[in-house]
Design a protein around this motif. Structure first.
Motif, mmCIF file in Angstrom:
data_model
loop_
_atom_site.group_PDB
_atom_site.id
_atom_site.type_symbol
_atom_site.label_atom_id
_atom_site.label_comp_id
_atom_site.label_asym_id
_atom_site.label_seq_id
_atom_site.Cartn_x
_atom_site.Cartn_y
_atom_site.Cartn_z
ATOM 1 N N UNK A 2 46.588 16.085 42.828
ATOM 2 C CA UNK A 2 46.650 14.633 42.977
ATOM 3 C C UNK A 2 47.013 14.322 44.428
ATOM 4 N N UNK A 3 46.194 13.700 45.215
ATOM 5 C CA UNK A 3 46.710 13.262 46.389
ATOM 6 C C UNK A 3 47.791 12.297 46.539
ATOM 7 N N UNK A 9 48.738 15.634 56.430
ATOM 8 C CA UNK A 9 47.238 15.181 56.485
ATOM 9 C C UNK A 9 46.458 16.891 57.070
ATOM 10 N N UNK A 10 45.248 16.911 56.064
ATOM 11 C CA UNK A 10 44.631 18.114 56.111
ATOM 12 C C UNK A 10 44.313 18.642 57.847
ATOM 13 N N UNK A 11 44.137 17.570 58.553
ATOM 14 C CA UNK A 11 44.050 18.095 59.873
ATOM 15 C C UNK A 11 45.026 17.970 60.959
ATOM 16 N N UNK A 122 46.558 6.396 56.454
ATOM 17 C CA UNK A 122 47.035 7.214 55.545
ATOM 18 C C UNK A 122 47.714 8.615 56.429
ATOM 19 N N UNK A 123 47.033 9.048 57.185
ATOM 20 C CA UNK A 123 47.572 10.100 58.027
ATOM 21 C C UNK A 123 48.626 9.942 58.785
ATOM 22 N N UNK A 126 51.644 9.288 56.670
ATOM 23 C CA UNK A 126 52.214 10.585 56.188
ATOM 24 C C UNK A 126 53.150 11.124 57.411
ATOM 25 N N UNK A 127 52.427 11.147 58.738
ATOM 26 C CA UNK A 127 53.153 11.526 59.898
ATOM 27 C C UNK A 127 54.459 10.843 60.237
ATOM 28 N N UNK A 128 54.569 9.524 59.881
ATOM 29 C CA UNK A 128 55.624 8.907 60.066
ATOM 30 C C UNK A 128 56.790 9.230 58.907
ATOM 31 N N UNK A 129 56.462 9.570 57.817
ATOM 32 C CA UNK A 129 57.338 9.931 57.145
ATOM 33 C C UNK A 129 58.017 11.250 57.384
#
Ligand SMILES: [Zn+2]
Length: 303
Positions: A2-3, A9-11, A122-123, A126-129
């Motif tokens: 589940x994403x 992020x994948x990259x 989204x990426x 996630x990086x902010x988190x």
């Protein structure tokens, strides 16, 4: 798999050493728990999060010079900066604004991560988190926890080391379990005293030293609602930067006991038919993904 929001992020390639030649970078700048973003007008769409009254229609993480001192994209001297790694080759930095930093430039604002969920890329979200957790960790480990000497950042890995006694501090992650209890066509949901009115969620609690995740699920459920469970099975996990958890979600089956909410922890708890669920947390959290997935499965079983 589940994403989940806040998944790396994948990259993205994490790192501690910034590239020498980059001219652009993404800047994740926090003032307390709020992120600096370029911000659009309020969205006419209602927010899906009971904790967020109004969301912006769009928001962007600022892109600035690769090195703060050469090409300072900020209007203040940051309290700290940390190199995070590269997203699709673009260097990413975290920075902390001092309390006295004045208001941001026109078109920019300090916003909470919850407000920015599904608004920010989204990426970047996630990086902010990741960034807020590392800034927080860096600030809280300026001094050695054993002898009080000022610590130093290690050059080759994400750690702070004490030059006097060599105690090394790594970023701390606190594992917490989430448990959704099934009984026939119903699921057990509870609410804490600080939840928005009417909202219920799955039960959750922090893992204690010396226990497995499954033992933690059984203990937390029994402590919080007085119910015994079995057949504890893994659902998914989610990094959760409020402030530094890893949420590990499970589904389990009721075995025995009537609901007795734990005073101070659980304001109310009940069995809910999967066709008549109360207000639930927003899709930012694994709680909602867990409830939606299990309730969906149970509805399908019934059909
Ligand atoms: Zn020390």
């Amino acid at each position: 798999m589940v994403e989940m929001p806040f998944n790396s992020p994948a990259d993205f390639a994490a790192g501690v050493a910034p590239p020498a030649d980059a001219t652009r970078a993404l800047w994740f700048v926090f003032k307390a728990d709020r992120l600096l973003v370029e911000l659009g007008p309020p969205s006419p769409q209602p927010s899906g999060d009971l904790r967020v009254p109004v969301r912006p229609s769009w928001a962007r993480v600022p892109v600035g010079g690769a090195l703060l001192k050469n090409n300072n994209p900020l209007w203040f001297e940051p309290a700290r900066t940390l190199y995070l790694g590269a997203l699709g080759g673009l260097p990413c930095w975290a920075a902390e604004a001092p309390v006295e930093a004045g208001p941001p430039p026109a078109g920019h604002a300090w916003e909470s991560l919850r407000t920015l969920f599904s608004v920010l890329d989204d990426a970047h979200f996630a990086l902010a988190g990741r960034a807020i957790q590392l800034v927080d960790w860096d600030r809280n480990h300026r001094y050695c926890g054993r002898c009080g000497t000022p610590t130093e950042a290690k050059a080759e890995e994400r750690a702070r080391v004490c030059p006097a006694c060599r105690l090394t501090a790594y970023p701390r992650i606190s594992p917490a379990v989430m448990a959704l209890v099934r009984r026939g066509g119903e699921i057990l949901l509870g609410r804490g005293p600080h939840f928005p009115p009417g909202m219920y969620s799955a039960l959750a609690g922090f893992v204690e030293p010396g226990e497995t995740l499954e033992q933690c699920v059984a203990r937390e459920v029994e402590e919080e609602v007085g119910v015994k469970v079995s057949r504890i099975r893994y659902f998914a996990s989610q990094p959760w930067p409020f402030p530094n958890s890893l949420m590990i979600a499970f589904v389990c089956d009721w075995v025995s006991g009537d609901i007795r909410p734990q005073a101070g922890e659980i304001e109310a708890a009940d069995w809910f038919d999967v066709l008549q669920l109360p207000k639930l947390p927003s899709k930012i959290s694994i709680a909602r993904r867990l409830i939606d997935a299990v309730a969906g499965e149970m509805r399908a079983e019934r059909a």
